[in-house]
Scaffold this active site. Sequence first.
Site, PDB file in Angstrom:
ATOM      1  N   ILE A  51      -3.203   4.126  -1.592  1.00 22.27           N
ATOM      2  CA  ILE A  51      -2.004   4.874  -1.214  1.00 22.27           C
ATOM      3  C   ILE A  51      -1.882   4.876   0.307  1.00 22.27           C
ATOM      4  CG2 ILE A  51      -0.974   7.175  -1.152  1.00 22.27           C
ATOM      5  CD1 ILE A  51      -2.017   7.633  -3.959  1.00 22.27           C
ATOM      6  N   CYS A  52      -0.790   4.306   0.807  1.00 18.27           N
ATOM      7  CA  CYS A  52      -0.488   4.258   2.250  1.00 18.27           C
ATOM      8  C   CYS A  52      -1.681   3.672   3.016  1.00 18.27           C
ATOM      9  CB  CYS A  52      -0.095   5.656   2.729  1.00 18.27           C
ATOM     10  SG  CYS A  52       0.496   5.688   4.420  1.00 18.27           S
TER      11      CYS A  52
END
Lengths: 354, 374
Positions: A146-147
């Site tokens: 995530i990110c």
Amino acid sequence: LTPFQLRPDEIIQEISEFNTKLAHGLNTLGEIGELEDGISPKDIVYTEDKMTLYHYKARVKKQNPVPLLIVYALVNRPYMADLQEGRSMVQGLLDAGIDVYLVDWGYPDEGDRYITLEDYINGYIDNCVDKIRDAHGIDKINLLGICQGGTFSLCYTALHQEKIKNIITTVTPVDFHTKNDLLSKMVRHVDIDLLVDTEGNILGEDMNSTYLSLKPFQLMGQKYVDLVNILDDTEKMRNFMRMERWIFDSPDQVGETFREFTKQFYQENGLVKGKVKIGDDTVDLENITIPIMNIYAKDDHLVPPDSSKALGGCVSSKDYTELEFPGGHIGIYVSGKAQQMIPPAVGKWLDDRT
Amino acid sequence: MNDKMQFPFWNTDWMNSQPDWLKNQKQYMDAWSSFQNFMPNSSSGINPMFEAMNSWWNNTSPSLSGQNYDFYNKMMQQGKSFYFMGEQFNKLLEGTNDVNRKSGDWQKVLNEQFDAMKSAFEQSEAMQAAFTTAPLLQADFQKDYLKVFDILTNIEKYSPIPGMGSTRESQEQIQEGIRLMGEYQEVSHEFNIVMSKVGIEAMEVMRLMIIEMAERDEEINSLREIYNLWVDCNEKAYAEYVATDEYSELYGRLSNALMAVKQHYGKLMDKILSKLNLPTRRGRDTILKRLQGMKRDQSKSVAKITALEDEVHALRQLIEREKKSSSTTSTSKQAKKKTSKKKVAKKISRKASKKKAKKSSDKSSSKKTIVIDI
């Protein structure tokens, strides 16, 4: 003809209503009650320093035999992926029959100041991957980043591909010098060594104000003016507060990791140039040959789509899938639309490759 | 819950314990709302409402805990820009009431009002603050640390004098601090001016957009629409500037100038602590760096030991297997030996029988002999 179709007294009336709603709103705050740190039941299966590895309980009978490890970013907290009923990416993945694990980095303090990217990637992440492999008696697991956690996942896969079967990146920065990357432009001339040597760890609130400053009028102004309209609705306020709490629940950033990440990735754009050093190793994305699913958000103001889409040109994988989500950086995890779209797509993609 | 946030962070226990107080506050605002209905419909109506809200907030806020206060204060602060827009556009609408709304004269009023707004913006610290909140630069620093610098600034008059005597070094360090602070204030001033210009530019964008809307026969029906338009114009002007190299360079200079000041005074503080034989930041960093290095080495050692243990375990297993297989081999060899001895004995006895049989057959040649070769 003037476009103003309102009278001065109507403006006064509107402001009066604004005042009244604002004053009455304090009452609603009292009705919100406690908010959860994520909703899905989970077990702690491994801890190391401040890091915790969680294993979520299955929700459906049919299970993909290869477990999935979610690697979250160092900024903000991972309960964003499991925020509330019906708005939880974790729940969606569990419903898709995925066996989900998640890395929670915790809240680093001054004692963690000298943790490096090597410690995070070759240490914590590698240890988590090994724990899961051991627990399931398998050689390879699936990875979802995530990110910034996606960037970490890519670095990890480039260095330890023998342990990863498939990788999924979500709103992950890869090319840090794309045209619309305001965050990158902002730090381009900052003396990062001076900053870290002076500040030590970078305070979470400073990171927050940096993100908010990318759209200051919307994020620091309009949002609160709009909020007045829902101040009398406890349920809507509870949802707002969940997000608000998450946004401002920002762990401090470990100084050395911040130094390495900002210099190598943001300033030197080392990931696409194959120059990022993790300890003694150099990260070469071309080493990645396993299947990749790259999910990005069309209206992402923190990680521009072009930054994520650059991944396709950097890896050697012949099985590369891109998925565009019509929303923003956070919406991809918490919006109702995302729940309909992302977890089922990930579940199917993984099933097809198991 | 973590140790960083109290939970819930907008703790509302105080409300439950003071229901009457809350009721009174609500009644106060309700009374104000009713009262405003009797006020004349003029621009003077907004300021009293703002004052009432402010007064309500001043009475309410001391009872709120830190984080509750922060959250609601944010809303109150943002409300100010809403009031600002309300006040300015109220004047504009009053102005346009006086002219023929269907003629182009409303644009003259619009231009005049925007000129007034620009000058109000230049004078309003609250409005400018929205633009000049520099990320990564802590507001607390400006408030708290600068108090120290204020004290130092008072001795600025001595700064041109070269340091001398036993305190020469300290004097030079203070002078250096003042120099660095001066540099920071200069860049900070430059930053604020540029950002104010962007704010003014946003207003110009808004004025042009209103004229364009008029040309497209579009309508604005509420103060909220005006406010949203203002936000959009500001975001547009701000985003355009933030994307420039000029901003990137200026922001870098601002951050670097501030860090230089902080680092300098951090070092001075360390020096004082060191003289008092108290722990310093420099010393702590050395320990932490060493500790993390040791932890990394230890992890690598543990990994190596584990790998070696696995190898030893595998080797042991191999040896065990070898042992087992060799013992099995020797047993089977012995068994083989025994078997072969038996076989040899059998063979000998068979041969002997054969010989016997042959002899007997030789004796009786009419009999057929079947020889079984073993």
